[in-house]
Every structure is written in structure tokens, then in C-alpha cells.
Design a protein around this motif. Sequence first.
Motif, short mmCIF file in Angstrom:
data_model
loop_
_atom_site.label_atom_id
_atom_site.label_comp_id
_atom_site.label_asym_id
_atom_site.label_seq_id
_atom_site.Cartn_x
_atom_site.Cartn_y
_atom_site.Cartn_z
N MET A 1 -29.13 4.22 -82.05
CA MET A 1 -29.99 3.82 -83.16
C MET A 1 -31.43 3.72 -82.66
O MET A 1 -31.71 3.02 -81.68
CB MET A 1 -29.54 2.47 -83.73
N SER A 2 -32.35 4.41 -83.29
CA SER A 2 -33.74 4.39 -82.86
C SER A 2 -34.46 3.17 -83.41
O SER A 2 -34.04 2.56 -84.39
CB SER A 2 -34.45 5.67 -83.32
N ILE A 3 -35.55 2.79 -82.74
CA ILE A 3 -36.38 1.66 -83.15
C ILE A 3 -37.67 2.19 -83.72
O ILE A 3 -38.39 2.94 -83.05
CB ILE A 3 -36.64 0.72 -81.97
N HIS A 4 -37.98 1.82 -84.97
CA HIS A 4 -39.17 2.30 -85.67
C HIS A 4 -40.39 1.48 -85.27
O HIS A 4 -40.36 0.24 -85.35
CB HIS A 4 -38.94 2.22 -87.18
N CYS A 5 -41.45 2.15 -84.80
CA CYS A 5 -42.67 1.45 -84.40
C CYS A 5 -43.46 1.03 -85.64
O CYS A 5 -43.78 1.87 -86.49
CB CYS A 5 -43.53 2.35 -83.51
N ALA A 115 -37.59 9.30 -73.18
CA ALA A 115 -36.72 8.13 -73.23
C ALA A 115 -36.10 7.86 -71.86
O ALA A 115 -35.96 6.70 -71.45
CB ALA A 115 -35.63 8.34 -74.27
N VAL A 116 -35.72 8.90 -71.14
CA VAL A 116 -35.13 8.73 -69.82
C VAL A 116 -36.16 8.15 -68.85
O VAL A 116 -35.86 7.25 -68.06
CB VAL A 116 -34.59 10.07 -69.29
N LEU A 302 -28.69 5.47 -72.68
CA LEU A 302 -29.10 6.41 -73.72
C LEU A 302 -27.95 7.28 -74.20
O LEU A 302 -28.16 8.25 -74.93
CB LEU A 302 -30.24 7.29 -73.19
N ASN A 303 -26.71 6.95 -73.75
CA ASN A 303 -25.51 7.70 -74.15
C ASN A 303 -25.61 9.18 -73.75
O ASN A 303 -25.19 10.07 -74.51
CB ASN A 303 -25.27 7.58 -75.66
#
Length: 325
Positions: A1-5, A115-116, A302-303
Motif C-alpha cells: 500500500m503506497s503512502i500519499h504525500c 524505494a529500495v 518492499l515485497n
Amino acid sequence: MSIHCPRCTYDNPDQSSFCIRCGATLQGGSAYNQTFTPGQTSFATGSPGPGAQQQQAFAAQAVPNLQASQAATSSVALAPPAQGLGSFRRAFAGHGTLIKHHSWLLNGQQSNALAVRQAIMEKIGQRNLDNLSLMQQNLTDQSVVEERRDYIKVKRKVATMFIYVARAGQDLYISRATTVLPAFSMLRIIVLGLILLGIFLPLCNIIAGVSSASSASSGYANAAATATGTVLALWGVFMFFFGLPLLWLLLLALGRSITSFILDKDLWVLLRPNRLTEFQRDDIALLEHETDDIIKDALKQLNLDADKIVPPTDGYQAKSRIRLI
């Protein structure tokens, strides 16, 4: 699930503590909550607890160049376009001798490069290793053409680890390179001093003899000239049988040092030992172990396919000899 800035509306990876694009603090980040705002270069832990002061002290110096690096790596690729003629200086110049290079390739994961990188830096900060410094650094390889790449730099004692994360077509490429920069050897400094003394001490004696002859009275002029001639003859014999080989050795060492300065930015390379102690080899192995575990944990978070992160076939222990000379 991404986090919205909330500031720039960018979708960040799950458990992100700050926005990759603008640096704004995110809600619902990881337990190791870090705060970064434009114009600042420090981190702060979200909640106090055991070891919180140590985490704050480490994080304050962890990523001094994060903002500049984020702007430079908004679109990570294997390498930016090469430009101009280089000066034949290696990418890791000034950081020691390269002793190990290991890499992995994750198929079909090119979109997760940023992301990594963020997850790896957060995981390194959580480990709280003593004597550890962390930063992002842009390195330049100057061979026929000049090329720049962004690395995560992890330094502990004599060893420095450079972690590179980039897209490779449809895949994700991760590598780590280990360099070592030992401190100066007192024995080598003493040997250099003895060589210089053996070359220049007779010359100083000659200069002193000539000065004495020039200041002598006319009655002692012949005796002084004879003494000076004797000193010159002895110095000639000394230089031929002993001083001349030392002079050639000094010239060869100077040439090697200048070459090292041009390629590796280390003029005093011959004053550093070319062998590692057992303690140093343990420190290097520890840093490599920790780095591989951190990369694997970041991929798991990060799966991604963390099973690809396997140890090198030759193990973690570095060779004892790092240079020929």
C-alpha cells in the motif's frame, strides 16, 4: 500500500517516513520515524526509548547530502550520459583500494529503484553500528569519458562500502563495492626517513666542508681544500655503492606515488601497509555481512525477491594482501 504525500501528491512506498520527491514528513511511516525538510540535513527519531540519543546522534550525521542526492536521482538509471574527456581518475579515488565487488540482478523490478534506496538507508540507520557513518555520494569515473553515479556510502573504521541501486532495462541492479584505506605505517615512515637521511646526510657534510674551506684563512687554505677533496671522494664512493641505489629507489617510489595520486588521489600510498590485520579483516567481513542483511531486509519490506541476495561464492573474508607493494 503506497503512502500519499500531502504536499506534492507523490505516491511513496509503504512504510516510508518522508516523501522521496519533496522530503515532507509522511503519516503512517515506519517505526524508525525520521523527519527531513528542505534545507535541513538532519534526522530525528519519532519516539524516545532505549538508545534514542545514540540513534539521534547517528542520524544527525547519516545523510548530509540527501536533499541534493534526491534531486539528482529523481530518475535513477544505470548511468547518466557520459560527457567530456576524463582525467583517468577512478571512481573510488580517495577512498582506498578496491578489494571486493559483488552484485545482484532482480528481474522485472526496475520501478522500485528509489524505494529500495530509501529502505536501505533506513535499515542502515536502525542497525546503530558503532563508528559507522552513512551518506549518499555522487562519484565520478574519469577514464576516456567522464561518468557520474550515485552511491550509498557506508564507512566503518578502515573499510568503506558503496551500494549502487539502479534500473537496468526492465530489471533492478544492486551492487556493493568494498574499499579499504589503512592508516599510515610507522615502520614505513621510519624507512623513508632513513632513506632520505642516507641520501642527503653526506651532501650536507660536503656543504659544511666547502663552507669551512671558504672561511678558512690563507694559511689553512691548502689543508681545507685537501679535506674538502677527501670528503668529496668519500661521498662519491658512498653514493656509488650505497646512496645511488637508494636514490633510484626513492625516484621509483616517487613515480609510484605520483601515479597513485593521479589515479586514486592518494599520494602517500606507499606509507600505508599492503596487508590487513586479522582485526581489520573481521571488521570488513562484519560490514559486508551487515550490508547484505540490510539489503535483504529492505527487499523483504518492499515485497521484492529477497532470495536473490545471496553471499558471494568466495565468502566474506578479505584477502590479507591488498597491494603488491
